[in-house]
Design a protein around this motif. Structure first.
Motif, PDB file in Angstrom:
ATOM      1  N   ARG A  13       0.856  -1.190   0.000  1.00  0.00           N
ATOM      2  CA  ARG A  13       0.000   0.000   0.000  1.00  0.00           C
ATOM      3  C   ARG A  13       0.893   1.242   0.000  1.00  0.00           C
ATOM      4  N   PHE A  14       0.378   2.314  -0.525  1.00  0.00           N
ATOM      5  CA  PHE A  14       1.164   3.546  -0.666  1.00  0.00           C
ATOM      6  C   PHE A  14       0.516   4.662   0.144  1.00  0.00           C
ATOM      7  N   ARG A  15       1.324   5.373   0.934  1.00  0.00           N
ATOM      8  CA  ARG A  15       0.837   6.509   1.725  1.00  0.00           C
ATOM      9  C   ARG A  15       1.537   7.772   1.238  1.00  0.00           C
ATOM     10  N   PRO A  16       0.813   8.902   1.192  1.00  0.00           N
ATOM     11  CA  PRO A  16       1.446  10.153   0.753  1.00  0.00           C
ATOM     12  C   PRO A  16       2.618  10.522   1.653  1.00  0.00           C
ATOM     13  N   HIS A  17       3.664  11.089   1.058  1.00  0.00           N
ATOM     14  CA  HIS A  17       4.848  11.468   1.821  1.00  0.00           C
ATOM     15  C   HIS A  17       5.470  12.672   1.137  1.00  0.00           C
ATOM     16  N   SER A  21       5.203  12.164  -3.877  1.00  0.00           N
ATOM     17  CA  SER A  21       6.041  11.190  -3.179  1.00  0.00           C
ATOM     18  C   SER A  21       5.171  10.271  -2.334  1.00  0.00           C
ATOM     19  N   ALA A  22       5.693   9.105  -2.030  1.00  0.00           N
ATOM     20  CA  ALA A  22       4.930   8.149  -1.218  1.00  0.00           C
ATOM     21  C   ALA A  22       5.865   7.279  -0.387  1.00  0.00           C
ATOM     22  N   GLY A  64      10.726   4.317   0.339  1.00  0.00           N
ATOM     23  CA  GLY A  64      10.220   5.608  -0.110  1.00  0.00           C
ATOM     24  C   GLY A  64      10.286   5.669  -1.624  1.00  0.00           C
ATOM     25  N   CYS A  65       9.337   6.367  -2.228  1.00  0.00           N
ATOM     26  CA  CYS A  65       9.302   6.404  -3.692  1.00  0.00           C
ATOM     27  C   CYS A  65       8.550   7.638  -4.191  1.00  0.00           C
ATOM     28  N   GLY A  66       8.502   7.801  -5.485  1.00  0.00           N
ATOM     29  CA  GLY A  66       7.740   8.907  -6.055  1.00  0.00           C
ATOM     30  C   GLY A  66       8.081   9.130  -7.516  1.00  0.00           C
ATOM     31  N   MET A  67       7.375  10.092  -8.134  1.00  0.00           N
ATOM     32  CA  MET A  67       7.672  10.467  -9.525  1.00  0.00           C
ATOM     33  C   MET A  67       8.813  11.483  -9.506  1.00  0.00           C
ATOM     34  N   PHE A 124       9.882   7.355 -12.485  1.00  0.00           N
ATOM     35  CA  PHE A 124       9.687   7.106 -11.051  1.00  0.00           C
ATOM     36  C   PHE A 124      11.002   6.664 -10.435  1.00  0.00           C
ATOM     37  N   ALA A 125      11.105   6.861  -9.122  1.00  0.00           N
ATOM     38  CA  ALA A 125      12.320   6.458  -8.398  1.00  0.00           C
ATOM     39  C   ALA A 125      11.900   5.917  -7.040  1.00  0.00           C
ATOM     40  N   PHE A 126      12.764   5.092  -6.475  1.00  0.00           N
ATOM     41  CA  PHE A 126      12.498   4.586  -5.130  1.00  0.00           C
ATOM     42  C   PHE A 126      13.812   4.331  -4.424  1.00  0.00           C
ATOM     43  N   GLY A 127      13.745   4.301  -3.104  1.00  0.00           N
ATOM     44  CA  GLY A 127      14.936   4.004  -2.320  1.00  0.00           C
ATOM     45  C   GLY A 127      14.561   3.180  -1.104  1.00  0.00           C
TER      46      GLY A 127
END
Ligand code: 2NL
Length: 346
Positions: free
Chosen positions: A244-248, A256-257, A284-287, A306-309
């Motif tokens: 699941r993804f939560r706003p961040h 970001s999420a 953590g991730c996002g466009m 998109f990117a994530f870490g």
């Protein structure tokens, strides 16, 4: 005196020839030939002889001395030879015995998990990019939309080499380098060691490993990111895994999420591992922020990405249900052997 000399000659010759061991032989040498020995004692009495007798007895005494010296030397040689023969027989090397195996290293659980991650992402068309741990401030922060004054830098406090060179806090610098040197489509993962000025505890370490990912092309959407990450975690933890993804907020992505995955232990019901939540925060991730693309010479009107870490240690702890991150750094063989069945030695 002549008789005395003959007696010594006969007795000494027998004893010397039969002497067992160097010490016995030496004692005989002293007894007959030494300064206070029997032969010397007789020579000392020569003064009492007549001038006619003296040369004969002297010659005989010298003859006896020469003989005995030779006998001692011969016996010493024989003793040494038999001692060596005995030693050689005892020291024989059995070349058919099995050799001693050298102690070999084994796999670290984090390396095993990293290989799994690489395999999954390679299967989705990503390639692996690695780069320097000592990075320019520009690549680690500035081009990622974090100028020197930016508050986000506080959460990534690090170790500076000079004002503009630092130990990287994330592997994003490598993604910047890739965007600067390659044209889209870009699909890479960047695993590697990163640094933060944090104190070590059960869930933190000032040195840890990160894995970041980046996809840039025409028409990449948030849905592509969700699908990619969801598939990734299903492959790693099993098909029943949910995400699941939560706003961040991150300075370098918009939107970001943060992503959670269903607890691998209870499957989402709630247990001590997930603190009753049923979900575990994992990355953590996002466009990719349009400014970041622009900084790298990629037109955000045409391309998106998109990117994530994620922390590799955290993923490893969950993969094997390990409850203390410090176990991954201690290198205690009792711990490591559990991941190397039969592969590691004492
Ligand atoms: C975290 C969050 C993240 C990225 C890393 C990234 C890299 C470029 C552009 C945009 Cl070049 N983003 N990386 C994006 C979102 C989150 O890491 O908590 N890491 C441990």
């Amino acid at each position: 005196m002549k008789n005395q000399l003959e007696k010594i000659r006969a007795e000494a010759a027998g004893l010397i020839a039969a002497a067992e061991g160097e010490q016995t032989l030496d004692a005989l040498r002293v007894r007959f030939l030494g300064k206070k020995g029997e032969l010397t004692a007789i020579l000392k009495q020569m003064g009492g002889l007549s001038t006619e007798e003296r040369p004969f007895v002297g010659a005989l005494a010298n003859e006896v001395r020469g003989e005995l010296e030779q006998a001692v030397a011969a016996r010493a040689g024989a003793l040494a030879a038999s001692a060596q023969a005995r030693r050689l027989a005892a020291e024989t090397i059995d070349v058919t015995l099995p050799g001693k195996k050298p102690v070999l290293g084994g796999r670290h659980p984090r390396g095993i998990v990293l290989d799994e991650l690489k395999t999954i992402f390679l299967g989705m068309g990503f390639s692996v990019a690695t780069g320097p741990e000592i990075e320019y401030d520009k690549y680690n922060f500035e081009m990622l939309n974090m100028p020197k004054s930016h508050p986000s830098r506080d959460t990534q406090d690090t170790f500076y080499v000079t004002e503009n060179i630092l130990l990287r806090t994330q592997t994003s610098g490598m993604q910047i380098r890739t965007m600067l040197s390659q044209k889209p489509p870009i699909r890479i993962i960047c695993p590697g060691r990163v640094y933060r000025a944090d104190a070590a505890d059960a869930t933190h370490s000032p040195i840890f490993n990160q894995i970041e990912g980046l996809a840039v092309d025409r028409g990449i959407t948030f849905t592509d990111m969700k699908g990619t990450l969801d598939l990734f975690f299903k492959q790693l933890y099993g098909p029943e895994t949910k995400t699941r993804f939560r706003p961040h907020h991150f300075a370098y992505t918009e939107p970001s999420a943060e992503m959670d995955m269903s607890c691998y232990k209870c499957g989402g019901k709630g247990c001590p591992m997930c603190k009753g939540e049923g979900w575990i925060e994992i990355l953590g991730c996002g466009m990719v922020h349009p400014k970041v693309l622009e900084n790298c010479g990629i037109n955000p009107e045409i391309y998106s990405g998109f990117a994530f870490g994620a922390g590799l240690e955290r993923i490893t702890l969950m993969r094997y249900a390990i409850d203390d991150m410090r176990l991954l750094y201690d290198n205690d063989l009792r711990f490591l052997r559990q991941f190397n069945e039969g592969g590691m030695q004492p």
